[in-house]
Enzyme design. Structure first.
Site, mmCIF file in Angstrom:
data_model
loop_
_atom_site.group_PDB
_atom_site.id
_atom_site.type_symbol
_atom_site.label_atom_id
_atom_site.label_comp_id
_atom_site.label_asym_id
_atom_site.label_seq_id
_atom_site.Cartn_x
_atom_site.Cartn_y
_atom_site.Cartn_z
ATOM 1 N N HIS A 205 -15.020 -48.291 -29.551
ATOM 2 C CA HIS A 205 -15.239 -49.700 -29.254
ATOM 3 C C HIS A 205 -13.922 -50.434 -29.521
ATOM 4 O O HIS A 205 -13.330 -50.263 -30.602
ATOM 5 C CB HIS A 205 -16.304 -50.291 -30.168
ATOM 6 C CG HIS A 205 -17.717 -49.942 -29.808
ATOM 7 N ND1 HIS A 205 -18.152 -48.662 -29.660
ATOM 8 C CD2 HIS A 205 -18.794 -50.743 -29.575
ATOM 9 C CE1 HIS A 205 -19.445 -48.682 -29.347
ATOM 10 N NE2 HIS A 205 -19.861 -49.930 -29.288
ATOM 11 N N GLU A 208 -14.113 -55.948 -27.903
ATOM 12 C CA GLU A 208 -15.420 -56.625 -27.724
ATOM 13 C C GLU A 208 -15.218 -58.046 -28.270
ATOM 14 O O GLU A 208 -15.226 -59.012 -27.522
ATOM 15 C CB GLU A 208 -16.510 -55.871 -28.484
ATOM 16 C CG GLU A 208 -17.887 -56.543 -28.414
ATOM 17 C CD GLU A 208 -18.954 -55.817 -29.249
ATOM 18 O OE1 GLU A 208 -18.607 -54.960 -30.081
ATOM 19 O OE2 GLU A 208 -20.157 -56.154 -29.069
ATOM 20 N N ASP A 286 -25.875 -50.947 -24.154
ATOM 21 C CA ASP A 286 -25.474 -51.135 -25.555
ATOM 22 C C ASP A 286 -26.659 -50.974 -26.517
ATOM 23 O O ASP A 286 -26.843 -49.895 -27.074
ATOM 24 C CB ASP A 286 -24.772 -52.499 -25.736
ATOM 25 C CG ASP A 286 -23.791 -52.515 -26.882
ATOM 26 O OD1 ASP A 286 -23.539 -51.459 -27.489
ATOM 27 O OD2 ASP A 286 -23.246 -53.604 -27.181
HETATM 28 N N1 HPA Z 1 -20.449 -53.192 -31.195
HETATM 29 C C1 HPA Z 1 -20.142 -52.588 -32.321
HETATM 30 N N2 HPA Z 1 -20.997 -51.834 -32.982
HETATM 31 C C2 HPA Z 1 -22.221 -51.659 -32.501
HETATM 32 C C3 HPA Z 1 -22.605 -52.272 -31.327
HETATM 33 C C4 HPA Z 1 -21.656 -53.071 -30.631
HETATM 34 O O1 HPA Z 1 -21.905 -53.653 -29.555
HETATM 35 N N3 HPA Z 1 -23.884 -51.910 -31.128
HETATM 36 C C5 HPA Z 1 -24.251 -51.107 -32.129
HETATM 37 N N4 HPA Z 1 -23.241 -50.955 -32.974
HETATM 38 ZN ZN ZN Z 2 -21.715 -50.689 -28.524
#
Ligand code: HPA
Ligand code: ZN
Length: 350
Positions: A205, A208, A286
């Protein structure tokens, strides 16, 4: 080059639902519906800080990533036994099949469970058995990606990797999730280097809520093959160029971004611009139980809110196969089936 037939706006939702697709960004703990949380709490004698399914659901009003994660980790506290993990994953996979998902690469967060005394084996075996049974029953291809929680230490991530290695044949890669800002990818440089040595796929990730710099370090320090979310990339021209040149996929999650206030409204989502910039963007759910929709809901709603067309739909589904870690022969078959479905939507003038 396959010629995309024109499809009227009225038939676009039907096409979005019918087209075969891969889901590459789904946290299995985020697929736990409130009804299943309460059923598992009762089965396991776990007391929840919510009086009812409705009370829990009404707590799903998030202002940012952290406000969601606090509730998400509380929900996962009902998972204790192998059967719980199995039931959760079977429920998700049955729902994915309804959305014409032909392949899923499923994230799981072992530290959320091992920290509560649940053995690693319980988590992995329950999820893996669900993937096998779902494939036998409905043909869906499903694999697992182990995610490290970035708010914890790299030492904790190393210990988690050690605990999981006896079952390395049951997951295809590793990822990095949880609270992004303040926990840059480079915090996990050594453990990801070890994962690469072990032959595991690497995703993370990044971008975001965090800055483009985190996407650069996910690529350059962790060696990420895909970026989860990555929507902040558009703030950095050189980064967009790099992602486009390498066809590095972004696993974008429109309803998640809307619910966590990454974009004020779905109409403001930058998915159309990501595609226009030539990026290998995909659409994913997600944490569908928390964000108001599974994969087809994400597609139908983001298309309704923006001016995307059948051409974008085809590109997104095709990108989802290209971006997956599935065998090339499977990818070719799914790309072929995608074309067949689009051909059914050619509008004839009789
Ligand atoms: N971002 C970061 N961590 C997470 C997410 C997300 O969208 N969903 C579940 N854990
Ligand atoms: Zn995620």
């Amino acid at each position: 080059m396959f010629k995309i037939p024109p499809v009227s706006a009225a038939r676009l939702p039907e096409l979005l639902r019918a087209m075969p697709k891969a889901e590459l960004h789904i946290h299995i703990e985020g697929s736990l519906e409130p009804e299943l949380i309460f059923a598992l709490a009762q089965r396991n004698g776990v007391t929840l800080p919510y009086a009812s399914v409705q009370a829990l659901r009404s707590a799903y009003a998030f202002s940012n990533l952290q406000s969601f994660l606090d509730i998400y980790y509380a929900g996962a506290s009902v998972l204790l036994h192998e059967q719980d993990f199995y039931d959760m994953a079977r429920a998700y996979l049955a729902r994915a099949v309804q959305d014409n998902v032909v392949h899923a690469e499923i994230f799981f967060d072992p530290q959320t469970h091992t920290a509560r005394g649940v053995p690693m084996e319980t988590v992995i075996h329950g999820l893996h058995r669900a993937c096998q049974d779902a494939r036998a029953e409905s043909g869906i291809s499903a694999t697992l990606i182990l995610c490290f929680l970035r708010h914890l230490s790299e030492e904790d991530a190393f210990a988690t990797l050690e605990q999981a290695l006896p079952w390395q044949d049951k997951f295809i890669g590793v990822g990095l999730d949880s609270s992004e800002v303040g926990h840059p990818p480079e915090k996990f440089a050594r453990v990801f280097a070890r994962c690469r040595e072990l032959g595991l796929h690497v995703v993370a990730h990044a971008g975001e809520e965090g800055p483009p710099a985190y996407i650069w370090s996910a690529l350059d320090v962790l060696g990420a093959e895909r970026i989860d979310h990555g929507v902040q990339a558009l703030h950095d021209v050189a980064l967009v160029q790099r992602l486009a040149q390498n066809r590095t996929p972004l696993t974008v999650c429109p309803l998640s971004n809307q619910k966590l206030c990454v974009f004020p409204n779905l109409k403001d989502h930058n998915l159309p611009q990501l595609l226009e910039a030539g990026l290998c963007a995909t659409v994913n759910s997600d944490d569908p139980a928390y964000f108001g929709g599974y994969l087809n809901d994400n597609l139908v709603q983001v298309f309704a809110a923006t001016d995307m067309t059948a051409r974008h739909a085809y590109q997104l589904a095709s990108n989802s196969f290209e971006a997956s870690f599935a065998p090339e022969a499977d990818k070719r078959l799914w790309q072929h089936r995608l074309k067949e479905v689009f051909e059914l939507f050619v509008e004839h003038d009789y």
